[in-house]
Scaffold this motif. Structure first.
Motif, PDB file in Angstrom:
ATOM      1  N   SER A 637      44.702  33.819  22.622  1.00 26.45           N
ATOM      2  CA  SER A 637      44.456  32.378  22.572  1.00 26.45           C
ATOM      3  C   SER A 637      42.989  32.023  22.805  1.00 26.45           C
ATOM      4  O   SER A 637      42.318  32.611  23.656  1.00 26.45           O
ATOM      5  N   LYS A 638      42.507  31.046  22.043  1.00 24.83           N
ATOM      6  CA  LYS A 638      41.181  30.473  22.261  1.00 24.83           C
ATOM      7  C   LYS A 638      41.271  29.149  23.019  1.00 24.83           C
ATOM      8  O   LYS A 638      40.256  28.590  23.410  1.00 24.83           O
ATOM      9  N   GLU A 639      42.485  28.681  23.220  1.00 24.61           N
ATOM     10  CA  GLU A 639      42.716  27.407  23.898  1.00 24.61           C
ATOM     11  C   GLU A 639      42.883  27.581  25.402  1.00 24.61           C
ATOM     12  O   GLU A 639      42.440  26.753  26.190  1.00 24.61           O
ATOM     13  N   TYR A 640      43.530  28.676  25.804  1.00 22.30           N
ATOM     14  CA  TYR A 640      43.858  28.874  27.209  1.00 22.30           C
ATOM     15  C   TYR A 640      43.275  30.195  27.725  1.00 22.30           C
ATOM     16  O   TYR A 640      42.941  31.094  26.960  1.00 22.30           O
ATOM     17  N   SER A 641      43.202  30.279  29.042  1.00 25.78           N
ATOM     18  CA  SER A 641      42.722  31.506  29.691  1.00 25.78           C
ATOM     19  C   SER A 641      43.632  32.679  29.346  1.00 25.78           C
ATOM     20  O   SER A 641      44.862  32.537  29.294  1.00 25.78           O
ATOM     21  N   THR A 642      43.041  33.833  29.112  1.00 23.69           N
ATOM     22  CA  THR A 642      43.816  35.043  28.807  1.00 23.69           C
ATOM     23  C   THR A 642      43.455  36.188  29.756  1.00 23.69           C
ATOM     24  O   THR A 642      43.657  37.357  29.433  1.00 23.69           O
ATOM     25  N   TRP A 643      42.950  35.868  30.923  1.00 26.10           N
ATOM     26  CA  TRP A 643      42.475  36.912  31.833  1.00 26.10           C
ATOM     27  C   TRP A 643      43.634  37.688  32.461  1.00 26.10           C
ATOM     28  O   TRP A 643      44.598  37.115  32.952  1.00 26.10           O
ATOM     29  N   THR A 644      43.498  39.001  32.428  1.00 27.21           N
ATOM     30  CA  THR A 644      44.440  39.904  33.086  1.00 27.21           C
ATOM     31  C   THR A 644      43.661  40.901  33.938  1.00 27.21           C
ATOM     32  O   THR A 644      42.463  41.107  33.741  1.00 27.21           O
ATOM     33  N   GLU A 645      44.377  41.502  34.868  1.00 20.58           N
ATOM     34  CA  GLU A 645      43.788  42.549  35.716  1.00 20.58           C
ATOM     35  C   GLU A 645      44.520  43.854  35.450  1.00 20.58           C
ATOM     36  O   GLU A 645      45.751  43.890  35.417  1.00 20.58           O
ATOM     37  N   SER A 646      43.767  44.920  35.243  1.00 18.98           N
ATOM     38  CA  SER A 646      44.366  46.228  34.985  1.00 18.98           C
ATOM     39  C   SER A 646      45.105  46.737  36.216  1.00 18.98           C
ATOM     40  O   SER A 646      44.731  46.444  37.361  1.00 18.98           O
ATOM     41  N   ARG A 647      46.136  47.495  35.981  1.00 22.35           N
ATOM     42  CA  ARG A 647      46.801  48.203  37.083  1.00 22.35           C
ATOM     43  C   ARG A 647      46.130  49.552  37.300  1.00 22.35           C
ATOM     44  O   ARG A 647      45.458  50.082  36.425  1.00 22.35           O
ATOM     45  N   TRP A 648      46.369  50.105  38.477  1.00 23.25           N
ATOM     46  CA  TRP A 648      45.842  51.425  38.810  1.00 23.25           C
ATOM     47  C   TRP A 648      46.800  52.098  39.785  1.00 23.25           C
ATOM     48  O   TRP A 648      47.684  51.458  40.347  1.00 23.25           O
ATOM     49  N   LYS A 649      46.599  53.406  39.983  1.00 22.53           N
ATOM     50  CA  LYS A 649      47.443  54.137  40.934  1.00 22.53           C
ATOM     51  C   LYS A 649      46.702  54.444  42.225  1.00 22.53           C
ATOM     52  O   LYS A 649      47.243  54.311  43.310  1.00 22.53           O
ATOM     53  N   THR A 650      45.458  54.883  42.111  1.00 20.53           N
ATOM     54  CA  THR A 650      44.728  55.346  43.291  1.00 20.53           C
ATOM     55  C   THR A 650      43.352  54.709  43.355  1.00 20.53           C
ATOM     56  O   THR A 650      42.621  54.689  42.362  1.00 20.53           O
ATOM     57  N   ILE A 651      43.041  54.168  44.523  1.00 20.10           N
ATOM     58  CA  ILE A 651      41.684  53.692  44.810  1.00 20.10           C
ATOM     59  C   ILE A 651      41.228  54.428  46.062  1.00 20.10           C
ATOM     60  O   ILE A 651      41.901  54.384  47.097  1.00 20.10           O
ATOM     61  N   GLY A 652      40.112  55.125  45.986  1.00 17.61           N
ATOM     62  CA  GLY A 652      39.656  55.866  47.149  1.00 17.61           C
ATOM     63  C   GLY A 652      38.263  56.427  46.968  1.00 17.61           C
ATOM     64  O   GLY A 652      37.714  56.456  45.864  1.00 17.61           O
ATOM     65  N   ALA A 653      37.697  56.870  48.087  1.00 15.91           N
ATOM     66  CA  ALA A 653      36.359  57.462  48.073  1.00 15.91           C
ATOM     67  C   ALA A 653      36.273  58.514  49.168  1.00 15.91           C
ATOM     68  O   ALA A 653      36.894  58.367  50.228  1.00 15.91           O
ATOM     69  N   ARG A 654      35.520  59.591  48.907  1.00 17.87           N
ATOM     70  CA  ARG A 654      35.341  60.632  49.902  1.00 17.87           C
ATOM     71  C   ARG A 654      34.051  61.387  49.642  1.00 17.87           C
ATOM     72  O   ARG A 654      33.521  61.379  48.532  1.00 17.87           O
ATOM     73  N   ILE A 655      33.540  62.026  50.697  1.00 23.67           N
ATOM     74  CA  ILE A 655      32.354  62.866  50.559  1.00 23.67           C
ATOM     75  C   ILE A 655      32.695  64.281  51.008  1.00 23.67           C
ATOM     76  O   ILE A 655      33.626  64.493  51.790  1.00 23.67           O
ATOM     77  N   PHE A 656      31.910  65.263  50.524  1.00 21.00           N
ATOM     78  CA  PHE A 656      32.146  66.669  50.840  1.00 21.00           C
ATOM     79  C   PHE A 656      30.915  67.458  50.407  1.00 21.00           C
ATOM     80  O   PHE A 656      30.022  66.933  49.718  1.00 21.00           O
ATOM     81  N   LEU A 657      30.869  68.711  50.787  1.00 19.38           N
ATOM     82  CA  LEU A 657      29.784  69.594  50.377  1.00 19.38           C
ATOM     83  C   LEU A 657      30.202  70.369  49.143  1.00 19.38           C
ATOM     84  O   LEU A 657      31.328  70.872  49.061  1.00 19.38           O
ATOM     85  N   VAL A 658      29.300  70.451  48.174  1.00 24.06           N
ATOM     86  CA  VAL A 658      29.587  71.154  46.933  1.00 24.06           C
ATOM     87  C   VAL A 658      28.659  72.364  46.824  1.00 24.06           C
ATOM     88  O   VAL A 658      27.467  72.284  47.146  1.00 24.06           O
TER      89      VAL A 658
END
Length: 704
Positions: A637-658
């Motif tokens: 639609s060009k008349e109305y809002s069409t905003w959606t938000e994606s789904r996800w399974k995992t949100i996270g962050a970590r640090i380590f030595l490589v």
């Protein structure tokens, strides 16, 4: 099952438990998990996808702290260990820097450190012309005013929130963990005399894989296909949605939709939502909260006078949700009015007064914006002139300065524009800016209480801060009084009652504290129902966030709930009903849910620790704030809002030595060699099993 079998089962359980514990221990030794991180997520509309995402297994890079141009060159050009995971202060999070990183294959992701210091020159990741495609101005209505040709409302807007990044970007809120990350970088990754650090190096991994791609049309089509043919359908994205809040000084029968005979209403409106670059972080002090607080305080100031001396017209308060995303809430209300799905229709609307950004007035003029196109209609112009005159009369009684900008100037971004798309309605938008926004941090992380001048002397307890009247509270109480008196006069109220309408500065101070500093306070708690305070409490340790979000578990946004119940307490009547009667009013003679809502409120906590609960009857209601595009299945639609938000399974962050690639390859090689040797040994043992494991058994003696 014999004793031998039980023995083996027992050993198997012990072995599994030991393996599990060992793995958990090893994981904790290798990785440091980062908490209080907020991702940039993917949003989609009819034509685009914006935001950020990681690969399905997360993106990993060698950590590098960005502190200036030399670091940027190291990351993008000369550094020997790409891809890099960039850690930067919020001050370096600018469009030029992010654009260069976006166009490089040497960046795996970005982590932005929270900062309390706002850029002196301003920062707005929003567009310079907010909601330009879904407002009233376009090819068929004021084309000379379309796309902000007449006035650039947000000149500092850099459009960063509307870019699409192929790598994850996270916001770090925990200062202690930020120090841990810096220590890891300094110990392992810091350059010495310009030379590259040696392995092992500190690395960061970010997880934010998004399910949706391309645009809302594609995402919803794939979701619909899964719903039709899959045994276990999985949604890929969801429409942004919540609820609008509305109330009226005279109750309206909510069970009867459409036109109300002999009913004329003056709409008083503001918005409930805001946004920033990162998911569910939107402080929106000037952009949103200044309007919410002003309208709530105005409603409280109006209520006693309208009961004593009712004006000839009804006053209709409404708080629109989702306005930052192409006017979700207001477009839905207009759609429902046009299709007889709302408690009133557009024929019942006499005029409209909207409260925009009003918190940065600083003793200067308040500006009354109107639409130059609709004012070409003589009858509309006459009503706008009357409305402006009523506001000036109210301002004179308060010694406030109000003025109009150039009559050829377009309306600023506002919910009022969605009503004008339907029909010419007289109206005015209050704002603290004549043309471009005064707000230099529109829809950004820096639109904070401090920017709105909501600050407290040191040493005050939380309860003392709750009661403290800041300069912002004093300023907004003046604006609220002006709004309340203007509405009363516009609704046909008598001038002799105007001086009885005054907003309470103490209440404004409490509202600012609850909406901007800490919602979990004694005053907010006393105005909410018990179920909002229990296990699923909507009160948080800090301020609420104003991003509209989703309703995956059928919950209502906390901000919406706060406004709903605060408005009910401010404009309602306390009844002598018990909890059962209050929650089931249809069982009580003379009470009906059609005209009023009934809420059982927790009440203040007494000295002995008990609460003095009570029942409030008010005309406050919730109305769906979901774009009509998703009910009409018009995802493009060009008349109305069409905003959606994606789904996800995992949100996270970590640090380590490589380890170095060479060591990793050597480890892999040794592992493969051990595997091959094990196979050979296993084959040899298996082929010689009869010889190796045979046992000579003597024939038993047999007696005949």
């Amino acid at each position: 099952m014999g004793p031998e079998s039980f023995k083996w089962l027992h050993l198997l359980v012990i072995s599994f438990f030991h393996t599990y514990v060992s793995c958990s221990s090893v994981d904790q030794k290798i990785y440091i998990q980062l908490n209080n991180t907020v991702p940039c997520v993917r949003l989609l509309n009819a034509t685009h996808q914006i935001g950020c995402q990681s690969s399905i297994s997360g993106d990993t890079g060698v950590l590098h702290v960005f502190e200036g141009e030399a670091d940027l060159e190291w990351i993008l050009t000369s550094g020997p260990h790409p891809p890099y995971m960039v850690l930067m202060e919020a001050a370096f999070f600018t469009r030029p820097t992010m654009t260069r990183m976006k166009n490089s294959s040497r960046v795996a992701g970005v982590a932005v450190i929270s900062s309390s210091t706002a850029p002196a020159d301003g920062f707005s990741p929003h567009t310079s012309c907010p909601n330009q495609n879904t407002g009233v101005y376009g090819d068929r209505y004021g084309p000379e005013l379309a796309n902000c040709n007449n006035t650039l409302w947000n000149p500092l807007g850099n459009n960063l929130s509307y870019e699409d990044f192929a790598f994850p970007i996270f916001f770090l809120q925990n200062d202690n963990q930020t120090q841990v990350i810096r220590k890891c970088y300094e110990d392992h990754n810091m350059r010495v005399n310009g030379t590259a650090p040696q392995y092992p190096l500190c690395a960061m991994q970010l997880f934010s894989h998004m399910h949706a791609v391309t645009d809302t049309v594609t995402c919803m089509r794939r979701t619909d296909l899964q719903n039709s043919f899959s045994i276990n359908p999985e949604k890929l994205c969801d429409p942004l949605n919540d609820f609008n809040v509305w109330a009226s000084i005279r109750p309206l029968n909510s069970s009867v939709k459409g036109h109300k005979e002999n009913e004329s209403v003056v709409i008083a409106a503001t918005r409930l939502d805001g946004r920033s670059f990162f998911w569910d972080i939107a402080t929106s002090a000037e952009g949103t909260v200044s309007g919410i607080v002003t309208l709530l305080a105005a409603a409280q100031a109006l209520y006693p006078v309208t009961q004593e001396a009712p004006p000839t017209r009804n006053i209709f308060f409404t708080f629109f949700q989702g306005e930052a995303f192409d006017y979700i809430g207001s477009s839905r209300m207009v759609y429902d009015m046009e299709n007889a799905k709302f408690v009133i229709d557009l024929d019942n609307v006499h005029s409209m007064l909207e409260i925009g950004q009003v918190g940065l007035r600083n003793g200067q003029n308040l500006w009354m914006h109107s639409d130059p196109v609709s004012r070409k209609n003589i009858s509309v112009n006459e009503e706008v002139v009357k409305l402006v005159a009523n506001i000036r009369t109210a301002a004179d009684s308060l010694k406030l300065s109000v003025d109009e900008p150039d009559t050829t100037q377009a309306l600023p971004p506002s919910s009022f524009q969605r009503f004008l798309r339907a029909r010419p309605i007289p109206g005015v938008v209050f704002a603290d800016h004549r043309s471009s926004f005064t707000n230099r941090y529109y829809e950004s992380l820096y639109d904070t209480p401090e920017y709105l001048n909501v600050t407290y002397p040191p040493g005050l307890s939380p309860e003392e801060q709750l009661e403290y009247e800041t300069e912002a509270a004093k300023s907004l109480s003046e604006v609220a009084t002006l709004v309340a008196r203007s509405l009363y006069k516009q609704a046909g109220g008598e001038d002799r009652f105007l001086n009885n309408i005054t907003a309470d500065t103490k209440t404004v101070a409490k509202l600012l504290y609850g909406f901007l500093i800490k919602s979990n306070n004694s005053w907010f708690s006393s105005l909410l129902p018990p179920e909002a305070l229990g296990r699923g409490s909507i009160l948080g340790s800090g301020a609420p966030q104003y991003y509209i979000g989703l309703r995956l578990d059928n919950t209502v946004k906390s901000v919406t709930r706060f406004v709903q119940f605060i408005l009910a307490n401010m404009t309602g009547t306390v009844l002598s009903l018990n909890q059962s009667q209050c929650q089931n009013p249809n069982n009580v003679p003379g009470l009906s849910k059609d005209l009023y809502s009934y809420s059982w409120i927790s009440g203040p906590v007494s000295a002995n620790g008990t609460t003095d609960s009570y029942c409030v009857r008010a005309s406050v209601r919730l109305a769906k704030a979901l774009s009509p595009a998703f009910e009409l299945l018009e995802y493009g639609s060009k008349e109305y809002s069409t905003w959606t938000e994606s789904r996800w399974k995992t949100i996270g962050a970590r640090i380590f030595l490589v380890a170095s690639p060479q060591l990793e390859m050597m480890t892999l090689g040794v592992g493969v060699a051990v595997l091959l040797v094990s196979l050979v040994v296993t084959y040899f043992i298996s082929s010689k099993a009869e010889l190796l494991f045979s046992s000579t058994r003597e024939a038993p003696a047999t007696t005949y």
